[in-house]
Design a protein around this motif. Structure first.
Motif, PDB file in Angstrom:
ATOM      1  N   ALA A 163      43.533  22.832  21.908  1.00  0.00           N
ATOM      2  CA  ALA A 163      42.279  23.446  21.463  1.00  0.00           C
ATOM      3  C   ALA A 163      41.874  23.000  20.062  1.00  0.00           C
ATOM      4  CB  ALA A 163      42.406  24.964  21.503  1.00  0.00           C
ATOM      5  N   LEU A 213      35.525  29.614  34.152  1.00  0.00           N
ATOM      6  CA  LEU A 213      35.800  28.775  32.987  1.00  0.00           C
ATOM      7  C   LEU A 213      34.548  28.030  32.551  1.00  0.00           C
ATOM      8  CD1 LEU A 213      37.719  27.557  30.923  1.00  0.00           C
ATOM      9  CD2 LEU A 213      38.407  25.866  32.638  1.00  0.00           C
ATOM     10  N   ARG A 214      33.787  27.517  33.521  1.00  0.00           N
ATOM     11  CA  ARG A 214      32.563  26.791  33.190  1.00  0.00           C
ATOM     12  C   ARG A 214      31.571  27.696  32.452  1.00  0.00           C
ATOM     13  NH1 ARG A 214      31.297  22.196  31.476  1.00  0.00           N
ATOM     14  NH2 ARG A 214      29.897  23.303  30.087  1.00  0.00           N
ATOM     15  N   LEU A 254      32.294  30.379  30.684  1.00  0.00           N
ATOM     16  CA  LEU A 254      32.835  30.669  29.358  1.00  0.00           C
ATOM     17  C   LEU A 254      32.640  29.493  28.407  1.00  0.00           C
ATOM     18  CD1 LEU A 254      36.139  32.520  30.348  1.00  0.00           C
ATOM     19  CD2 LEU A 254      34.159  33.520  29.187  1.00  0.00           C
ATOM     20  N   VAL A 255      32.844  28.282  28.931  1.00  0.00           N
ATOM     21  CA  VAL A 255      32.641  27.085  28.104  1.00  0.00           C
ATOM     22  C   VAL A 255      31.173  26.970  27.690  1.00  0.00           C
ATOM     23  CG1 VAL A 255      32.675  24.552  28.131  1.00  0.00           C
ATOM     24  CG2 VAL A 255      34.634  25.840  29.011  1.00  0.00           C
ATOM     25  N   PHE A 288      30.676  29.886  24.981  1.00  0.00           N
ATOM     26  CA  PHE A 288      31.433  29.912  23.723  1.00  0.00           C
ATOM     27  C   PHE A 288      31.930  28.543  23.259  1.00  0.00           C
ATOM     28  CE2 PHE A 288      32.170  34.009  25.892  1.00  0.00           C
ATOM     29  CZ  PHE A 288      31.585  34.856  24.959  1.00  0.00           C
ATOM     30  N   TRP A 348      34.348  24.927  24.545  1.00  0.00           N
ATOM     31  CA  TRP A 348      35.654  24.753  25.190  1.00  0.00           C
ATOM     32  C   TRP A 348      36.815  25.073  24.250  1.00  0.00           C
ATOM     33  CZ3 TRP A 348      39.670  21.412  24.021  1.00  0.00           C
ATOM     34  CH2 TRP A 348      39.412  20.386  23.111  1.00  0.00           C
ATOM     35  N   VAL A 406      37.546  28.886  24.030  1.00  0.00           N
ATOM     36  CA  VAL A 406      38.101  29.339  25.309  1.00  0.00           C
ATOM     37  C   VAL A 406      39.563  28.917  25.432  1.00  0.00           C
ATOM     38  CG1 VAL A 406      37.940  29.109  27.820  1.00  0.00           C
ATOM     39  CG2 VAL A 406      35.854  29.338  26.465  1.00  0.00           C
ATOM     40  N   VAL A 464      41.788  31.167  23.285  1.00  0.00           N
ATOM     41  CA  VAL A 464      42.091  32.428  23.965  1.00  0.00           C
ATOM     42  C   VAL A 464      43.138  32.200  25.053  1.00  0.00           C
ATOM     43  CG1 VAL A 464      41.139  34.257  25.419  1.00  0.00           C
ATOM     44  CG2 VAL A 464      39.838  33.428  23.446  1.00  0.00           C
ATOM     45  N   SER A 465      43.043  31.072  25.750  1.00  0.00           N
ATOM     46  CA  SER A 465      44.046  30.743  26.769  1.00  0.00           C
ATOM     47  C   SER A 465      45.434  30.627  26.154  1.00  0.00           C
ATOM     48  CB  SER A 465      43.675  29.425  27.467  1.00  0.00           C
ATOM     49  OG  SER A 465      42.416  29.510  28.103  1.00  0.00           O
TER      50      SER A 465
END
Length: 429
Positions: free
Chosen positions: A97, A158-159, A161-162, A165, A167, A170, A173-174
């Motif tokens: 990230a 996921l898409r 969220l990306v 916010f 990638w 996200v 957070v992962s």
């Protein structure tokens, strides 16, 4: 004096579920790059070859960890193994990230792949100790459900969220989620119910534990001495590799570029492919056991996959409904690879069954490990300079050339299956 009771099922499944959480994270991370291709290519200035290599770094370490994972599970115990794996997965995701360039991103993916590789063996080890023998197979099947959940979350959610916010946040957070799972495993999981004052179910499942100490390489050499096992090592990479190459990386850009679909719609289609793959596995496994044959169903699955992928890759401008239907059918029949595990186990003596299954699992992962960067290389070889927001756009002919590698491997798999010997679902002497 009262007999010691077995652990309550609720507690046993909670213990198993924490191990399964890492497996879910692993599958989520496996396919996550597929919905972030544009962002990754733009941020790291990647061409298709480099992007394929970035995604495949997960598989490089995952495959390398298949052999030592069983030994580590026996030596360390599942608690330490799974907690360490989740911690390193969190570290790898954090590195990915925050990566300033592709080198650090590759290292992050390498750490993620190697760390989550311990999840499957670790959670089955927990199942063998904590769950009654009659629920062990259910635990194995529930592992497949975790794959589906991870794959679905790495699609449309996921898409979205990306898009909302970015990638990097996200993925941050992962990473936090992985660290939380690691902490929960360390605090709550125990290797055996006896550590919490309960009786253990371990005897039912650990009868072959001692064989791992007789030499891993010796076991591999012995297994490869049987024709079926080395054939079945090369075959599953065709189906598994095609699904994970398309749904896990190149499907979204292909569908958005050549079918004009929104990224969320393309991600949903790729998720449907993965879900149908997961459903096909147990269906093919049950049908093969019921009919008492391995080879015919394995062959049929490859024939349908090859035919379906040929239409998807070689026929342009398909109606979207037909394209989706074909991908679902291809995904379902790709589940035939589950037969390979039983086929390989039965093709070697029982004492080598675990090694045979491990080799087949390595064969599955070698598929995307080789195909993802190879398809990217062919895309770059056929790129004509089109760019969009810093990311390369590839023409239909480029995708045809790239995906032709999937077709070639499936055709080879068909030929190799013809040379296997039917076991009739019976263990050889």
């Amino acid at each position: 004096m009262n007999a010691v009771a077995f652990p309550p099922l609720r507690l046993a499944w909670m213990i198993w579920g924490l191990g399964a959480a890492l497996y879910l994270i692993g599958f989520y991370q496996r396919v996550a790059p597929g919905v972030m291709t544009t962002e990754l290519m733009t941020d790291f200035q990647l061409n298709a070859t480099a992007l394929g290599n970035l995604s495949a770094f997960y598989f490089y370490s995952y495959v390398a960890m298949q052999v030592p994972t069983g030994l580590l599970a026996d030596h360390w115990g599942p608690r330490r193994l799974l907690a360490s794996g989740a911690s390193i997965a969190g570290l790898g995701t954090l590195l990915f990230a925050m990566a300033p360039d592709a080198l650090w991103a590759n290292l992050g993916r390498l750490l993620i792949g190697g760390s989550v590789a311990v999840a499957f063996v670790g959670m089955l080890k927990l199942a063998g100790h904590w769950l009654p023998p009659k629920q062990y197979s259910l635990a194995s099947g529930m592992a497949l459900f975790c794959c589906v959940v991870g794959a679905v979350f790495a699609g449309v959610p996921l898409r979205l969220l990306v898009d909302a916010f970015g990638w990097r946040p996200v993925m941050l957070v992962s990473a936090v989620v992985a660290f939380i799972v690691a902490l929960a495993i360390w605090l709550l999981v125990r290797d055996d119910p006896t550590e919490k004052g309960y009786a253990s179910h371990a005897i039912a499942h650990d009868d072959q534990a001692g064989h791992q100490d007789k030499g891993v390489m010796a076991g591999i050499r012995a297994v490869l001495g049987y024709r079926n096992t080395w054939l079945l090592y090369f075959i599953p990479g065709a189906g598994g590799g095609s699904v994970l190459t398309f749904a896990g990386l190149w499907g979204v850009p292909f569908l958005t570029t050549h079918y004009g679909l929104e990224k969320t719609t393309a991600a949903a289609i790729c998720s449907a492919l993965l879900v149908s793959w997961a459903i096909g596995g147990p269906v093919f496994g049950w049908l093969s056991d019921h009919l008492g044959h391995r080879k015919p169903l394995y062959l049929l699955g490859c024939v349908v996959q090859l035919a379906g992928w040929c239409v998807v890759v070689l026929v342009p401008g398909l109606p979207v409904w037909l394209l989706v239907l074909l991908l679902i059918v291809v995904g379902f029949f790709s589940g035939n690879m589950i037969i390979g595990f039983a086929f390989a186990r039965e093709s070697a003596p029982a004492r080598l069954a675990g090694t045979a299954s491990g080799l087949v699992n390595m064969g599955v992962m070698i598929g995307p490990m080789l195909l993802q960067p190879a398809v990217g290389w062919l895309l770059d070889r056929n790129w004509y300079g089109t760019m969009d927001n810093g990311a390369r756009i590839y023409g239909l002919e480029a995708y045809r050339n790239g995906f032709s590698l999937m077709l070639a491997w499936l055709a080879l798999a068909l030929v190799l299956i013809l040379f296997t010997r039917e076991t009739h679902c019976k263990q050889i002497a």
